[in-house]
Scaffold this motif. Structure first.
Motif, PDB file in Angstrom:
ATOM      1  N   HIS A 152       3.664  -5.890  -9.788  1.00 45.54           N
ATOM      2  CA  HIS A 152       5.899  -5.977 -10.159  1.00 45.54           C
ATOM      3  C   HIS A 152       5.868  -6.363  -9.144  1.00 45.54           C
ATOM      4  CE1 HIS A 152       4.186  -2.966 -13.241  1.00 45.54           C
ATOM      5  NE2 HIS A 152       4.238  -2.169 -12.542  1.00 45.54           N
ATOM      6  N   ILE A 153       5.786  -6.980  -7.817  1.00 43.01           N
ATOM      7  CA  ILE A 153       6.917  -7.515  -7.205  1.00 43.01           C
ATOM      8  C   ILE A 153       7.485  -8.747  -7.503  1.00 43.01           C
ATOM      9  CG2 ILE A 153       7.061  -8.829  -4.764  1.00 43.01           C
ATOM     10  CD1 ILE A 153       7.499  -5.889  -4.442  1.00 43.01           C
ATOM     11  N   SER A 204      -2.282   0.872  -8.307  1.00 41.12           N
ATOM     12  CA  SER A 204      -2.965   0.784  -7.448  1.00 41.12           C
ATOM     13  C   SER A 204      -2.163  -0.845  -6.662  1.00 41.12           C
ATOM     14  CB  SER A 204      -4.209  -0.247  -8.183  1.00 41.12           C
ATOM     15  OG  SER A 204      -3.540  -0.774  -8.752  1.00 41.12           O
ATOM     16  N   GLU A 205      -2.959  -1.158  -5.961  1.00 42.53           N
ATOM     17  CA  GLU A 205      -1.754  -2.461  -4.945  1.00 42.53           C
ATOM     18  C   GLU A 205      -1.879  -3.500  -5.897  1.00 42.53           C
ATOM     19  OE1 GLU A 205      -2.462  -3.146  -0.532  1.00 42.53           O
ATOM     20  OE2 GLU A 205      -3.490  -1.472  -0.432  1.00 42.53           O
ATOM     21  N   ALA A 206      -2.933  -3.613  -6.914  1.00 40.21           N
ATOM     22  CA  ALA A 206      -2.872  -5.068  -6.863  1.00 40.21           C
ATOM     23  C   ALA A 206      -1.759  -4.911  -8.430  1.00 40.21           C
ATOM     24  CB  ALA A 206      -4.248  -5.403  -7.881  1.00 40.21           C
ATOM     25  N   SER A 217       0.582  -1.479  -0.301  1.00 39.12           N
ATOM     26  CA  SER A 217      -0.307   0.164   0.324  1.00 39.12           C
ATOM     27  C   SER A 217       1.325   1.645   0.553  1.00 39.12           C
ATOM     28  CB  SER A 217      -0.778  -0.576   0.440  1.00 39.12           C
ATOM     29  OG  SER A 217      -0.289  -0.181   2.644  1.00 39.12           O
ATOM     30  N   GLU A 218       2.309   1.354   0.653  1.00 32.99           N
ATOM     31  CA  GLU A 218       2.870   2.488   0.698  1.00 32.99           C
ATOM     32  C   GLU A 218       3.148   2.939  -0.876  1.00 32.99           C
ATOM     33  OE1 GLU A 218       4.446   2.396   5.570  1.00 32.99           O
ATOM     34  OE2 GLU A 218       5.337   0.695   4.086  1.00 32.99           O
ATOM     35  N   ILE A 219       4.117   1.381  -1.258  1.00 37.70           N
ATOM     36  CA  ILE A 219       4.562   1.250  -2.010  1.00 37.70           C
ATOM     37  C   ILE A 219       3.368   2.327  -3.601  1.00 37.70           C
ATOM     38  CG2 ILE A 219       5.555   0.450  -4.426  1.00 37.70           C
ATOM     39  CD1 ILE A 219       6.852  -1.668  -3.044  1.00 37.70           C
TER      40      ILE A 219
END
Length: 221
Positions: free
Chosen positions: A193-194, A186-188, A177-179
């Motif tokens: 990406h992660i 969006s978090e999705a 969420s911070e990223i």
């Protein structure tokens, strides 16, 4: 139903007995063996193939950090991922915990932790998530492990520009969420990406991402 296969490694038989009782009390967990030192732990893992190993860090003959390296190194040589390893420590944020995380452990748990926390930790690492958050991992490495300046690994060059941005923020311990707030996505999208970063770098989780960043001097780049 056999459940999650757990191996216990500690040089104190009484402590192993207590942990064994806690683990066996859960219907989805199974104790497949015990060991009193690192050499015995390596033989136990080769024989029983546990899903999760609870590994004491301070033991005679071979300590838990060295045993963790051997177990995961042998598995990697066979093209396998090996068991998830949780190291058991007496002190929070100590050098042994940092060394164990660097060696490939999925997290650490204090020996005086609440039994429910230990059970949750076993289930968490078995599901593929590290017990120690990336932010805590960074704090550990900053305290005990100096950043190494090395050439940029070739696999890092395969990351896209956005993936490198996400990598840098994750290496600093930021949550999804911070990223997402920092990158205005969006978090999705961050999760995607992660996932791509972990796949390209051959890493298991965000904790290993932080270790990779520190081992290769990528923390402040």
């Amino acid at each position: 139903m056999t459940g999650i296969r757990v191996a216990l490694v500690d040089d104190q038989a009484m402590f192993r007995r207590g942990v064994s009782m806690i683990v066996r009390s859960q219907p989805d967990l199974q104790v497949v063996g015990e060991a009193g030192d690192g050499e015995q732990a390596i033989a136990l893992v080769e024989r029983e193939h546990p899903d999760v190993v609870l590994m004491d860090v301070r033991m005679p003959v071979l300590d838990g950090v060295a045993a963790t390296k051997r177990i995961l190194g042998d598995a990697a040589a066979r093209g396998e991922t090996g068991p998830r390893i949780i190291v058991l420590t007496t002190f929070d944020l100590d050098a042994d915990a940092a060394a164990a995380i660097r060696a490939g452990a999925s997290g650490f748990v204090l020996k005086d932790a609440d039994p429910d926390f230990l059970i949750a930790a076993i289930r968490t690492v078995h599901a593929g998530t590290a017990v120690v958050a990336a932010s805590a991992t960074r704090a550990l490495l900053e305290r005990f492990e100096p950043v190494q300046q090395r050439p940029v690994p070739p696999e890092f060059e395969t990351l896209t520009g956005r993936e490198r941005d996400v990598f840098a923020l994750a290496a600093k311990g930021l949550s999804n969420s911070e990223i997402a707030r920092t990158e205005y996505v969006s978090e999705a999208t961050v999760k995607t990406h992660i996932s791509n970063v972990l796949t390209k770098l051959g890493l298991r989780d965000r904790v290993q991402l932080v270790v990779f960043a520190y081992e290769n001097g990528l923390v402040d780049r």
